[in-house]
Scaffold this motif. Structure first.
Motif, PDB file in Angstrom:
ATOM      1  N   ALA A 132       0.831  -1.205   0.000  1.00  0.00           N
ATOM      2  CA  ALA A 132       0.000   0.000   0.000  1.00  0.00           C
ATOM      3  C   ALA A 132       0.864   1.253   0.000  1.00  0.00           C
ATOM      4  N   THR A 133       1.960   1.221   0.761  1.00  0.00           N
ATOM      5  CA  THR A 133       2.869   2.365   0.810  1.00  0.00           C
ATOM      6  C   THR A 133       3.514   2.600  -0.546  1.00  0.00           C
ATOM      7  N   ILE A 134       3.955   1.530  -1.198  1.00  0.00           N
ATOM      8  CA  ILE A 134       4.586   1.654  -2.511  1.00  0.00           C
ATOM      9  C   ILE A 134       3.617   2.278  -3.512  1.00  0.00           C
ATOM     10  N   LEU A 135       2.359   1.849  -3.487  1.00  0.00           N
ATOM     11  CA  LEU A 135       1.361   2.414  -4.398  1.00  0.00           C
ATOM     12  C   LEU A 135       1.141   3.895  -4.120  1.00  0.00           C
ATOM     13  N   SER A 136       1.102   4.262  -2.843  1.00  0.00           N
ATOM     14  CA  SER A 136       0.897   5.672  -2.490  1.00  0.00           C
ATOM     15  C   SER A 136       2.067   6.528  -2.941  1.00  0.00           C
ATOM     16  N   VAL A 137       3.291   6.025  -2.716  1.00  0.00           N
ATOM     17  CA  VAL A 137       4.480   6.779  -3.129  1.00  0.00           C
ATOM     18  C   VAL A 137       4.533   6.917  -4.640  1.00  0.00           C
ATOM     19  N   ALA A 138       4.206   5.843  -5.350  1.00  0.00           N
ATOM     20  CA  ALA A 138       4.235   5.884  -6.816  1.00  0.00           C
ATOM     21  C   ALA A 138       3.197   6.870  -7.349  1.00  0.00           C
ATOM     22  N   ALA A 139       1.999   6.852  -6.759  1.00  0.00           N
ATOM     23  CA  ALA A 139       0.942   7.752  -7.224  1.00  0.00           C
ATOM     24  C   ALA A 139       1.298   9.212  -6.989  1.00  0.00           C
ATOM     25  N   ALA A 140       2.022   9.468  -5.901  1.00  0.00           N
ATOM     26  CA  ALA A 140       2.378  10.853  -5.563  1.00  0.00           C
ATOM     27  C   ALA A 140       3.650  11.314  -6.252  1.00  0.00           C
ATOM     28  N   SER A 141       4.330  10.419  -6.943  1.00  0.00           N
ATOM     29  CA  SER A 141       5.636  10.761  -7.520  1.00  0.00           C
ATOM     30  C   SER A 141       5.524  11.679  -8.730  1.00  0.00           C
ATOM     31  N   GLY A 142       4.383  11.630  -9.410  1.00  0.00           N
ATOM     32  CA  GLY A 142       4.208  12.438 -10.605  1.00  0.00           C
ATOM     33  C   GLY A 142       4.884  11.878 -11.833  1.00  0.00           C
ATOM     34  N   THR A 143       5.416  10.672 -11.727  1.00  0.00           N
ATOM     35  CA  THR A 143       6.139  10.074 -12.853  1.00  0.00           C
ATOM     36  C   THR A 143       5.319   9.031 -13.602  1.00  0.00           C
ATOM     37  N   LEU A 144       4.141   8.692 -13.115  1.00  0.00           N
ATOM     38  CA  LEU A 144       3.314   7.694 -13.790  1.00  0.00           C
ATOM     39  C   LEU A 144       2.596   8.317 -14.990  1.00  0.00           C
ATOM     40  N   PRO A 145       2.284   7.507 -15.994  1.00  0.00           N
ATOM     41  CA  PRO A 145       1.520   8.036 -17.134  1.00  0.00           C
ATOM     42  C   PRO A 145       0.178   8.586 -16.676  1.00  0.00           C
ATOM     43  N   THR A 146      -0.300   9.581 -17.408  1.00  0.00           N
ATOM     44  CA  THR A 146      -1.584  10.180 -17.050  1.00  0.00           C
ATOM     45  C   THR A 146      -2.731   9.275 -17.458  1.00  0.00           C
ATOM     46  N   LEU A 147      -3.846   9.504 -16.828  1.00  0.00           N
ATOM     47  CA  LEU A 147      -5.061   8.741 -17.117  1.00  0.00           C
ATOM     48  C   LEU A 147      -6.179   9.740 -17.325  1.00  0.00           C
ATOM     49  N   GLY A 148      -6.661   9.824 -18.569  1.00  0.00           N
ATOM     50  CA  GLY A 148      -7.688  10.820 -18.854  1.00  0.00           C
ATOM     51  C   GLY A 148      -7.162  12.237 -18.734  1.00  0.00           C
ATOM     52  N   GLY A 149      -5.864  12.415 -19.031  1.00  0.00           N
ATOM     53  CA  GLY A 149      -5.275  13.738 -18.977  1.00  0.00           C
ATOM     54  C   GLY A 149      -4.788  14.161 -17.611  1.00  0.00           C
ATOM     55  N   ALA A 150      -4.923  13.306 -16.606  1.00  0.00           N
ATOM     56  CA  ALA A 150      -4.498  13.642 -15.246  1.00  0.00           C
ATOM     57  C   ALA A 150      -3.754  12.468 -14.650  1.00  0.00           C
ATOM     58  N   ALA A 151      -3.061  12.723 -13.545  1.00  0.00           N
ATOM     59  CA  ALA A 151      -2.375  11.638 -12.848  1.00  0.00           C
ATOM     60  C   ALA A 151      -3.379  10.601 -12.382  1.00  0.00           C
ATOM     61  N   PRO A 152      -2.965   9.314 -12.321  1.00  0.00           N
ATOM     62  CA  PRO A 152      -3.899   8.278 -11.848  1.00  0.00           C
ATOM     63  C   PRO A 152      -4.354   8.584 -10.429  1.00  0.00           C
ATOM     64  N   THR A 153      -5.625   8.888 -10.291  1.00  0.00           N
ATOM     65  CA  THR A 153      -6.169   9.359  -9.015  1.00  0.00           C
ATOM     66  C   THR A 153      -7.222   8.392  -8.501  1.00  0.00           C
ATOM     67  N   LEU A 154      -7.122   8.071  -7.229  1.00  0.00           N
ATOM     68  CA  LEU A 154      -8.126   7.227  -6.595  1.00  0.00           C
ATOM     69  C   LEU A 154      -9.349   8.085  -6.296  1.00  0.00           C
ATOM     70  N   VAL A 155     -10.470   7.715  -6.863  1.00  0.00           N
ATOM     71  CA  VAL A 155     -11.692   8.506  -6.713  1.00  0.00           C
ATOM     72  C   VAL A 155     -12.584   7.862  -5.667  1.00  0.00           C
ATOM     73  N   VAL A 156     -12.865   8.615  -4.619  1.00  0.00           N
ATOM     74  CA  VAL A 156     -13.726   8.149  -3.535  1.00  0.00           C
ATOM     75  C   VAL A 156     -14.892   9.126  -3.403  1.00  0.00           C
ATOM     76  N   SER A 157     -16.086   8.623  -3.389  1.00  0.00           N
ATOM     77  CA  SER A 157     -17.254   9.482  -3.255  1.00  0.00           C
ATOM     78  C   SER A 157     -17.989   9.168  -1.960  1.00  0.00           C
ATOM     79  N   VAL A 158     -18.530  10.211  -1.353  1.00  0.00           N
ATOM     80  CA  VAL A 158     -19.236  10.058  -0.094  1.00  0.00           C
ATOM     81  C   VAL A 158     -20.205  11.228   0.055  1.00  0.00           C
ATOM     82  N   ARG A 159     -21.317  11.003   0.701  1.00  0.00           N
ATOM     83  CA  ARG A 159     -22.269  12.077   0.965  1.00  0.00           C
ATOM     84  C   ARG A 159     -21.672  13.031   1.989  1.00  0.00           C
ATOM     85  N   ALA A 160     -21.831  14.322   1.754  1.00  0.00           N
ATOM     86  CA  ALA A 160     -21.218  15.332   2.617  1.00  0.00           C
ATOM     87  C   ALA A 160     -21.652  15.172   4.064  1.00  0.00           C
ATOM     88  N   GLU A 161     -22.936  14.925   4.275  1.00  0.00           N
ATOM     89  CA  GLU A 161     -23.426  14.786   5.645  1.00  0.00           C
ATOM     90  C   GLU A 161     -22.878  13.543   6.330  1.00  0.00           C
TER      91      GLU A 161
END
Length: 499
Positions: free
Chosen positions: A314-343
């Motif tokens: 998990a740490t390796i994945l986090s470091v790699a994602a934050a490194s800025g060296t991975l190929p983009t996905l949809g024009g942006a860095a590969p980002t983990l998308v989490v959705s939740v209701r504000a309340e």
């Protein structure tokens, strides 16, 4: 004449009271080292003898399945789906051990030809003889068979390897070495396999490349099963990274950990400062955060090895994602998308959803991920229309990270030695509650401690820009706040004050 099974049952019946008496009397406690070793050797020999009979019996069960219809097989009649399951149920061993028994049985089995009824030689006749003489057990047979099966060196080559490896298992090899254990046999068999493989290394590499893979199953109960085969160099690289993180310093004491006492009659005030007479600490621990003897009290790390390796991954994945060296996905860095209701996020209840995972995840997952990332607030109308889109930048920039790394040195939890480059930056006061993305509100913390901060008993606060820790009661019964910054200049200042 008694049958073999009755004789074995009688032996087991005679052995059971001996074992029970030895345990009841704690007989081995007073035994000398030589006696203890002799017991281990004798018990090991008995195990190998019993394994030899079990393997031969399983081999015959397996061989008879070739000559009868499916409904008439012993596995079918006992309600088992496979021979491995039958062994599991009959012996109460694990699935892996049962599979090894079946593998060993098939390696030394003397099957009968269906057409002529002739008894055929075993694939590994010399290892079969060593098994019959109780010179090798299931592990040794599996080590040899696993390495040599499928070799392209021909029958003669495999038989030559079988003969030499059986001699090694007996301790009668040409090199005069003592009997080889299963791991030694595996290493020797792998060398033989490389020698016998006439295709050379390139075809082996091609096969490995073809069989490599990693697959993810369906999320169930918050877990996604992983299966696959890693190339040797990939596994070795991952193991090196595990070793770099899971160094021995991470393993805490077997006990509940140190308890803080006033060692010199002084004391500690409510803020954890030094008393007038001396430091309040065990084993030279300085409450200001510097430990002159290299001893930091900490809680025992109760994670299993597999859990630790998961956290490294998990740490390796986090470091790699934050490194800025991975190929983009949809024009942006590969980002983990989490959705939740504000309340739900505000009230710490309900569930969150991760893009690509069908099953909802606990609300704490969203809080953990959001702590170290940016949040895009999307407000949807009653019918689903996007009516508002705003982004909260809550990611510490690289200048801030360098400064925080200099101050903290690594994960600030005492006893954890994860270096700064592997750590995440935690908002001490959550961004959702008004906490700024400022060096006075960010601390280094590893993935594991960040993920478990709400349940582990560790508490963090900032005092004038200095991180302070209050540990669980078993770590510090008096529940003092203690500065934990590891900045080299601050350590130098502390030593200067002491001297």
């Amino acid at each position: 004449m008694n049958s073999l099974s009755v004789t074995l049952d009688d032996l087991g019946g005679a052995l059971a009271p001996i074992v029970a008496t030895a345990f009841a009397d704690d007989a081995l406690r007073a035994a000398g080292d030589e006696e203890l070793l002799a017991v281990v050797v004798a018990a090991g020999r008995m195990i190998q003898s019993a394994q030899a009979l079990m393997v031969d019996a399983v081999a015959h069960i397996d061989g008879r399945s070739d000559h009868v219809a499916h409904d008439e097989r012993l596995t079918t009649r006992t309600g088992c789906r496979s021979l491995s399951e039958l062994v599991q149920r009959a012996t109460r061993v694990s699935k892996r051990t049962a599979a090894d028994v079946v593998t060993a049985a098939r390696a030394v089995s003397q099957r009968m030809a269906i057409s002529s009824g002739e008894v055929l030689p075993a694939d590994f006749p010399a290892m079969r003889d060593a098994l019959a003489d109780s010179e090798v057990g299931v592990d040794g047979i599996v080590a040899v068979a696993g390495a040599l099966r499928g070799c392209s060196g021909g029958v003669a080559g495999v038989l030559a390897a079988d003969t030499e490896l059986a001699a090694s298992a007996r301790g009668t090899g040409a090199d005069g070495a003592p009997p080889a254990c299963a791991e030694d046999l595996r290493a020797q068999a792998q060398i033989w396999a490389l020698y016998l493989d006439q295709d050379g290394q390139e075809p082996r590499e091609a096969r490995a490349m073809r069989k490599r893979g990693l697959t993810f199953g369906i999320c169930r109960d918050g877990l996604v099963p992983v299966r696959g085969n890693l190339l040797a160099e990939v596994a070795a690289q991952f193991q090196r990274e595990c070793d770099s993180v899971l160094n021995p310093k991470l393993d805490g004491p077997a006990s509940r950990g140190p308890r803080f006492t006033d060692a010199s009659g002084g004391g500690v005030d409510a803020d954890g400062a030094l008393g007038s007479e001396g430091p309040f600490a065990p084993d030279g621990f300085d409450p200001d955060g510097y430990d002159p003897d290299g001893i930091q009290p900490h809680r025992a790390d109760i994670r299993r090895r597999a859990q630790k390796q998961h956290d490294v991954f998990a740490t390796i994945l986090s470091v790699a994602a934050a490194s800025g060296t991975l190929p983009t996905l949809g024009g942006a860095a590969p980002t983990l998308v989490v959705s939740v209701r504000a309340e739900d996020l505000a009230e710490a209840r309900g569930a969150a959803h991760i893009d690509g995972i069908d099953e909802p995840v606990p609300i704490g997952v969203a809080r953990h991920i959001g702590c170290a990332g940016s949040i895009t607030r999307v407000i949807l109308g009653d019918e689903g229309r996007i009516v508002s889109l705003t982004t909260d930048e809550r990611v510490f920039n690289h200048h801030q990270r360098k400064a925080i790394s200099l101050r903290d040195g690594g994960c600030i939890i005492p006893g954890c030695h994860i270096p700064a480059s592997w750590c995440e930056i935690h908002h001490v006061v959550e961004h959702s509650r008004g906490g700024p993305t400022h060096t006075d509100n960010g601390v280094l913390i590893c993935w594991h401690h960040h993920r478990t901060l709400d349940t582990s008993g560790w508490q963090i606060r900032m005092t004038n820009g200095v991180p302070e820790i209050r540990g669980p009661a078993e770590w510090d019964p008096r529940q003092q706040w203690r500065a934990v910054t590891k900045a080299p200049t601050r350590r130098h200042d502390i030593m200067a004050r002491r001297n």
